[in-house]
Design an enzyme around this catalytic site. Structure first.
Site, PDB file in Angstrom:
ATOM      1  N   ALA A  62     -10.907  -5.724   2.057  1.00 30.64           N
ATOM      2  CA  ALA A  62     -11.305  -6.873   1.252  1.00 30.64           C
ATOM      3  C   ALA A  62     -12.340  -7.667   2.044  1.00 30.64           C
ATOM      4  CB  ALA A  62     -10.082  -7.727   0.977  1.00 30.64           C
ATOM      5  N   GLY A 106      -7.491  -3.469   1.360  1.00 31.32           N
ATOM      6  CA  GLY A 106      -7.960  -3.325  -0.020  1.00 31.32           C
ATOM      7  C   GLY A 106      -8.565  -1.950  -0.281  1.00 31.32           C
ATOM      8  N   GLU A 109      -5.812   0.286  -0.923  1.00 33.87           N
ATOM      9  CA  GLU A 109      -5.167  -0.008  -2.212  1.00 33.87           C
ATOM     10  C   GLU A 109      -5.949   0.618  -3.358  1.00 33.87           C
ATOM     11  OE1 GLU A 109      -4.829  -4.262  -1.237  1.00 33.87           O
ATOM     12  OE2 GLU A 109      -2.671  -4.030  -1.564  1.00 33.87           O
ATOM     13  N   GLU A 129      -3.184  -6.106   7.032  1.00 37.26           N
ATOM     14  CA  GLU A 129      -3.070  -7.480   6.525  1.00 37.26           C
ATOM     15  C   GLU A 129      -2.228  -8.383   7.411  1.00 37.26           C
ATOM     16  OE1 GLU A 129      -2.928  -4.769   4.750  1.00 37.26           O
ATOM     17  OE2 GLU A 129      -4.072  -5.016   2.898  1.00 37.26           O
TER      18      GLU A 129
END
Ligand code: NAD
Length: 705
Positions: A62, A106, A109, A129
């Protein structure tokens, strides 16, 4: 320019994410991926879709700026990946994720929403994270255990450590390792191998690995508590993974979202995001712009093959820099090379690199007693004894042998860089490079700018730190620079607390519980009571009074770990054990000094130790020896074991509120006198409602916001 490109190769649509440098999922990227998937799905000539990253990596993760905004309470910060992931997973055509580089957070994911994942052999996969105080927030905690099982998912999310392709294949995170061209391999997989595996399987509908008894989660929580002291992100990640097992997918996702919200509102998350950006900001120095010319460093020479010289030599060799390592003593060189060899052998045994790599690195370090080859060195780092006269003599000699463009650095921990530079004809090329022990491991390098140090040399030092995989922080040339200047009064205060009634282990225990990597008495024993003694001999007059127990310790020959006894005793050489003899000695010195003893509460121990750091740091900042408060945070987090989840001493003080800090410092000032005099900057910021973070060192106090 498009962030995502769609092309076709026969019956396969290729979706290429092209958002340099690391294909982060910043605004626009998820939307364009979704549009590309939809277009591919509509195209009747397309049978399958391959999603790949342009450049050096798949989606690295991310955009952390989005995370920072979300943690600051901004609503709608960052893209909502939910609809993209569902769209990928529901695509009626096979979606193959082709992964190289590092797929993190991310990126993982998104990959897990694909129907298959293939990767290059050197790709890495991780859920980091937790290092930012959050948990995977785009259904990662729900899809990951479906692919690899809850125990492995917990391991990845709690440790935050990436895994390699072979491990990922074994766990079922990826379906195939592609040797050779990744795109070609992925296309072939999509049209030939994927159909053989039967109908498309959506990750969210898989359940065969979702079995675990409560012991798996309890073990995960135990590891989280042990390895991530005082923090909650890892524990919340375990909760979310447990929800994947106990709840249907949609409800599990809801639970994940609740936990993410809680995380984003936590001090832990804000502090870790601060620490993350502070490290990056440290590389930006106002008067050393990006286009400052940087000298190439291919050859280095080091003077002094002791603890620091050998560590710095390894740090250089690890980054492809050839090193000449000089000492006056042949035995010192032999000892250094033996310890360097042992260190590399142990890395090979741990599988960090191959024996060939180790051999290359050892061969890159050339031990010698003379100055031969120094004339070619691009960089010379002096790491001989901490003695001004010796260092001046060495720099005078170096001035005669080094080529004109050589960077001349000293690893001194406390001495005046300008005085050292003054013996050379080129003070503008002299700089402090203050590495920390062990220098091949510790990430911090304080880059000490002398009065005449040139910008090119500063820029070169910053680039060198980066190349060595370290964090370079530029500081000014005051006694002890930033880190050690703060540490001395901190150490002294801890000794006052011991004199007043706490045992060293109580003080260290309180600091450990606060989150410090080590208590300060244990640090003193590791560094050596004799080293501290020499520093106090030189600068003790600046820090008077100083409790007398430490000198008694020195007289007793208890020099710390190296003699098996110091503030503690050591039976295995490194684990501190309480020693009643020392505790009795401290009580006696206290009595002799007329100090009445009492039991000191833990919160007072922590306040006195940490606020001593803060008060001294405020002076350093105001006097301009650090460019910004965040630099001091980076120094303490990366070099002195300050917990990153508290952001660093300045962030910690700002978060507590400077008024509160100032009031407490003033209380100690009234009680203990001069040594607690509040730093003028702390007082002013407390009175004006300011923060250290908001203080701009380039402006005078009247110009501050
Ligand atoms: P050390 O005693 O382990 O090593 C010093 C080495 O320098 C010895 O091997 C000695 O033989 C050699 N030496 C002495 N005179 C020399 C000369 N004229 N030419 C070449 N070599 C010579 O010391 P150290 O702990 O490695 O510290 C070195 C420097 O690094 C000091 O300035 C110290 O303050 C600084 N420093 C130390 C640490 C630490 O934790 N040890 C951390 C940061 C900085």
């Amino acid at each position: 320019m498009a962030l995502v490109n769609l092309s076709t190769r026969g019956s396969v649509a290729v979706v290429t994410i092209d958002n340099p440098p690391v294909n982060a999922l910043s605004a626009g990227v998820p939307e364009e991926i979704q549009a590309a998937i939809e277009a591919a799905e509509k195209d009747p000539s397309v049978q399958a879709v391959v999603l790949i990253g342009a450049g050096r990596t798949f989606i690295a993760g991310a955009d952390i700026k989005d995370l920072e905004r979300a943690a600051a309470g901004e609503s709608g910060a960052g893209p909502d990946l939910h609809s993209l992931l569902q769209r990928i997973e529901d695509c009626s055509k096979t979606v193959v994720m082709a992964m190289h580089g590092t797929a993190l957070g991310g990126g993982m994911e998104v990959a897990m929403a694909g129907h298959f994942r293939v990767a290059r052999p050197d790709a890495q996969f991780g859920m980091p994270e937790v290092n930012l105080g959050i948990i995977p927030g785009a259904e990662g905690t729900q899809r990951l255990p479906r692919l690899i099982g809850p125990a492995a998912a917990i391991d990845m999310c709690v440790s935050g450590r990436p895994i390699k392709a072979d491990a990922a294949l074994m766990l079922g995170l990826i379906d195939k390792i592609i040797e050779g061209d990744l795109l070609e391999g992925a296309i072939q997989f999509a049209v030939e191998l994927a159909p053989e595996r039967g109908p498309i399987r959506k990750t969210r509908e898989r359940s065969e690995k979702l079995v675990a008894d409560s012991k798996v989660f309890e073990a995960g929580r135990e590891t989280a508590r042990k390895t991530r002291r005082n923090t909650f992100a890892a524990l919340d990640a375990v909760d979310a993974i447990e929800a994947a097992v106990t709840l249907p997918f949609d409800q599990g996702c809801r639970r994940e979202r609740e936990l993410v919200r809680k995380r984003l509102e936590s001090d832990e998350c804000r502090a870790l995001i601060h620490a993350f950006f502070a490290e990056r900001a440290a590389a930006k120095v106002a008067d050393v712009p990006k286009d400052t010319p940087v000298l190439p460093i291919a050859k280095a020479a080091i003077l002094g093959a002791g603890t620091m010289g050998s560590g710095i030599a390894m740090a250089c060799a690890n980054s492809g820099i050839a090193v000449r390592l000089k000492d006056v003593e042949q035995w010192a060189l032999d000892r250094a090379m033996a310890s360097i060899r042992k260190n590399y052998e142990s890395s090979v045994q741990k599988g960090r690199f191959t024996a060939e790599v180790a051999a290359q690195r050892i061969a890159a370090i050339h031990p010698q007693t003379g100055y031969e080859g120094f004339e070619d060195a691009d960089l010379i780092i002096e790491a001989a004894f901490e003695n001004m006269e010796l260092k001046k003599r060495l720099f005078w000699e170096l001035d005669a042998v080094a080529k004109a463009v050589c960077v001349l650095a000293t690893n001194t921990s406390t001495l005046d860089i300008d005085e050292i530079a003054s013996v050379t004809k080129r003070p503008e090329r002299v700089i402090g490079l203050h590495f920390f022990s062990p220098a091949n491991v510790m990430r911090l390098v304080e880059i000490v700018r002398g009065a005449k140090t040139g910008k090119e040399i500063l820029g070169t030092a910053l680039a060198l730190a980066k190349r060595l995989g370290k964090v370079g922080v530029v500081v000014g040339n005051c006694r002890g620079f930033a880190g050690n200047r703060m540490m001395l009064p901190y150490m002294r205060e801890a000794q006052f607390i011991a004199e007043e009634g706490s045992t060293p282990s109580e003080v260290d225990g309180a600091l450990w519980d606060f989150g410090m990597a080590m208590g300060i008495f244990a640090v003193d024993d590791m560094g050596g009571i004799d080293v501290g003694h020499r520093v106090r001999e030189e600068y003790g007059h600046l820090l008077q009074p100083w409790p007398s127990a430490v000198e008694k310790l020195y007289e007793m020959g208890r020099l710390g770990q190296k003699t098996g006894k110091g503030w503690y005793k050591y039976e295995d050489g490194r684990t501190p054990i309480r020693d009643p003899e020392v505790e009795a000695m401290i009580a006696q010195t206290a009595q002799a000094a007329g100090v009445s003893r009492r039991s000191i509460p833990k919160n007072e121990i922590v306040d006195r130790c940490i606020y001593t750091l803060v008060n001294e740091a405020a002076r350093i900042l105001e006097e301009g020896y650090a460019d910004r408060a965040a630099d001091i945070d980076v120094i303490y987090v990366t070099g002195y074991g300050f917990p990153a989840y508290r952001g660093g001493p300045m962030w910690y003080a700002d978060s507590a509120g400077l008024k509160k800090v100032y009031d407490r410092v003033s209380e100690f000032h009234r009680r203990y006198g001069e040594r607690w005099e509040p730093a003028p900057l702390l007082k002013r910021l407390a009175e004006s409602g300011g923060t250290f973070a908001g203080f701009d060192a380039s402006k005078t106090i009247d110009q501050q916001p």
